[in-house]
Design a protein around this motif. Structure first.
Motif, PDB file in Angstrom:
ATOM      1  N   VAL A  67     -10.379  -0.088   3.521  1.00 34.91           N
ATOM      2  CA  VAL A  67      -9.265  -0.909   3.063  1.00 34.91           C
ATOM      3  C   VAL A  67      -9.660  -1.695   1.815  1.00 34.91           C
ATOM      4  CG1 VAL A  67      -7.811  -2.889   3.644  1.00 34.91           C
ATOM      5  CG2 VAL A  67      -8.161  -1.064   5.321  1.00 34.91           C
ATOM      6  N   GLN A  68     -10.868  -2.255   1.821  1.00 30.87           N
ATOM      7  CA  GLN A  68     -11.339  -3.010   0.660  1.00 30.87           C
ATOM      8  C   GLN A  68     -11.671  -2.084  -0.506  1.00 30.87           C
ATOM      9  OE1 GLN A  68     -11.321  -6.384   0.312  1.00 30.87           O
ATOM     10  NE2 GLN A  68     -10.214  -6.220   2.259  1.00 30.87           N
ATOM     11  N   PRO A  96      -2.355   1.446  -3.328  1.00 35.65           N
ATOM     12  CA  PRO A  96      -1.401   1.099  -2.254  1.00 35.65           C
ATOM     13  C   PRO A  96      -0.783   2.304  -1.575  1.00 35.65           C
ATOM     14  CG  PRO A  96      -0.441   0.686  -4.430  1.00 35.65           C
ATOM     15  CD  PRO A  96      -1.889   0.993  -4.657  1.00 35.65           C
ATOM     16  N   ARG A 114      -8.310  -0.937  -2.215  1.00 36.38           N
ATOM     17  CA  ARG A 114      -7.257  -1.955  -2.318  1.00 36.38           C
ATOM     18  C   ARG A 114      -6.407  -1.780  -3.577  1.00 36.38           C
ATOM     19  NH1 ARG A 114     -12.246  -4.171  -2.822  1.00 36.38           N
ATOM     20  NH2 ARG A 114     -12.782  -5.214  -4.786  1.00 36.38           N
ATOM     21  N   ASP A 115      -6.905  -1.014  -4.553  1.00 31.34           N
ATOM     22  CA  ASP A 115      -6.104  -0.751  -5.756  1.00 31.34           C
ATOM     23  C   ASP A 115      -5.252   0.504  -5.613  1.00 31.34           C
ATOM     24  OD1 ASP A 115      -8.374   0.888  -5.696  1.00 31.34           O
ATOM     25  OD2 ASP A 115      -8.331   1.177  -7.869  1.00 31.34           O
TER      26      ASP A 115
END
Length: 424
Positions: A306-307, A313, A310-311
């Motif tokens: 997820v991290q 979506p 994160r760019d």
């Protein structure tokens, strides 16, 4: 009653036959099969039997070479020296073979497994990764002997062979572990990440309290490996999954992306997606109008993914086993599915769940030839055929080999070309 055959400790002069899956070659003696390590096809060796359960086969180690094969070389690691007998490190299988010979042996194993298990004749070539045969490994797990010295286990044994170095592992990582004493019976995991930071985690396999879980203790480093691949940065828990060969993440991502060719605006699945390596490439292909589903059973890996993404979506995440997630009814049908399962492979339920969705392409990453062949056969049962196979020597000196397979729907009633060749 016939007495049980037990050749353990007996020395046999053997003519070595073909390579077999698992890092050994096949020989025969007095009607029995002998699986021989540290030998090469075509050699004549003296081998000492190390295991014999009394059936139709036994296991042995070559201790003397009478007639050497052209591909034999001197092992670069002293722990693989034939003079050590049974006290050889069990981590490497082919240190006595040249790089070209190792790749030929691995190609033969992949082809034989596809032929025997999947019923497919397929020409296999194992490609070399950049970096050579030594110092490619960035991740290793060592055991600790009774004196507190770190080392590697002997083949098919709990015995620990103490080590000062490991020539296939990056030097900084090995020195961080072998240069000190540890709690006897513990295991030590070491990672050298892309920034050069070394992370060392000690795992106590004999906890103080009964029934308690093994205790992991960070000894060196932050515990978060920072890796770079395919032009992106990824954070990975030090004990999480990441390819061990320095060059593997870039190479595998390039091949997976080329095979996947996910359409702009399309839907892609990344099963067993880890920290997002392949999902990142798929997200670039489908673009903002498309979607990528990453499925991973490790919650820590999903948190990292997820991290890391994160760019992007267009990527969504599901923490859970692939079987559980694919059983859900609300998943959009995929155009492309990428799978990178553990060594045991995907298996019948996962393959069926994927083929029932009828994606245009399936990209299957495998690190075990037998599991790959079984899964390829299952895909065929589900109406898909193998159309491309790339194989890589991502684990030099060992018997392991990485394969990336592309499967596409078979035309109704058609027989794949490779099957026609085999049956003709």
């Amino acid at each position: 009653m016939t007495a049980r055959t037990d050749w353990t400790g007996r020395r046999l002069e053997l003519e070595i036959g073909p390579v077999a899956h698992g890092g050994h070659c096949v020989a025969r003696h007095e009607g029995r099969v002998v699986f021989v390590r540290h030998a090469l096809p075509g050699e004549v060796v003296v081998a000492e039997v190390t295991e014999d359960a009394g059936g139709g086969f036994c296991r042995a180690d070559a201790v003397e070479v009478r007639t050497a094969a052209p591909g034999r070389v001197d092992p670069p690691c002293p722990l693989a020296d034939m003079a050590r007998g049974r006290d050889r490190c069990g981590g490497c299988d082919w240190q006595h073979a040249s790089g070209e010979t190792q790749r030929e042996l691995k190609a033969a194993v992949v082809a034989e497994q596809l032929r025997r298990i999947a019923g497919i004749d397929w020409p296999v070539r194992v490609r070399e990764l950049p970096g050579g045969l030594l110092r490619w490994r960035t991740r290793a797990r060592l055991a600790v002997d009774r004196r507190g010295a770190a080392g590697f286990r002997a083949h098919r044994s709990h015995r620990v062979i103490a080590a000062e170095d490991c020539p296939i592992t990056v030097e900084d990582a090995v020195a961080a572990v072998t240069g000190r004493r540890w709690r006897p019976g513990a295991e030590v995991a070491v990672v050298a990440d892309s920034t050069g930071e070394v992370h060392v985690t000690a795992v106590d396999r004999k906890p103080q309290r009964r029934h308690s879980r093994p205790v992991a203790r960070q000894v060196r480093g932050s515990g978060v490996a920072r890796e770079t691949a395919a032009g992106r940065s990824f954070d990975v828990a030090a004990q999480g999954f990441w390819q061990v060969h320095r060059a593997a993440p870039d190479t595998f991502t390039e091949v997976v992306a080329r095979m996947a060719a996910a359409p702009a605006g399309g839907v892609a699945w990344d099963l067993y997606g880890g920290v997002g390596l392949f999902a990142a490439a798929l997200a670039d292909q489908v673009g903002p109008a498309g979607s990528v589903l990453l499925v991973e059973s490790s919650r820590r890996a999903v948190e990292d993914a997820v991290q890391n993404l994160r760019d992007q979506p267009q990527v969504s995440f599901r923490a859970g086993t692939v079987e559980e997630v694919l059983a859900a009814a609300d998943l959009p049908a995929p155009d492309v599915v990428v799978l990178d399962p553990p060594r045991k492979g995907a298996g019948r339920d996962v393959v069926a769940a994927v083929t029932e969705r009828r994606p245009e392409r399936i990209v299957h990453v495998a690190c075990d030839p037998a599991a790959l062949a079984r899964d390829v056969g299952l895909y065929r049962d589900g109406g898909y055929q193998l159309v491309e196979l790339e194989s890589f020597d991502a684990f030099p000196m060992t018997h392991h080999v990485e394969c990336i397979a592309l499967l596409e729907p078979a035309a109704r009633g058609s027989v794949p070309e490779v099957d026609r060749v085999r049956r003709g």
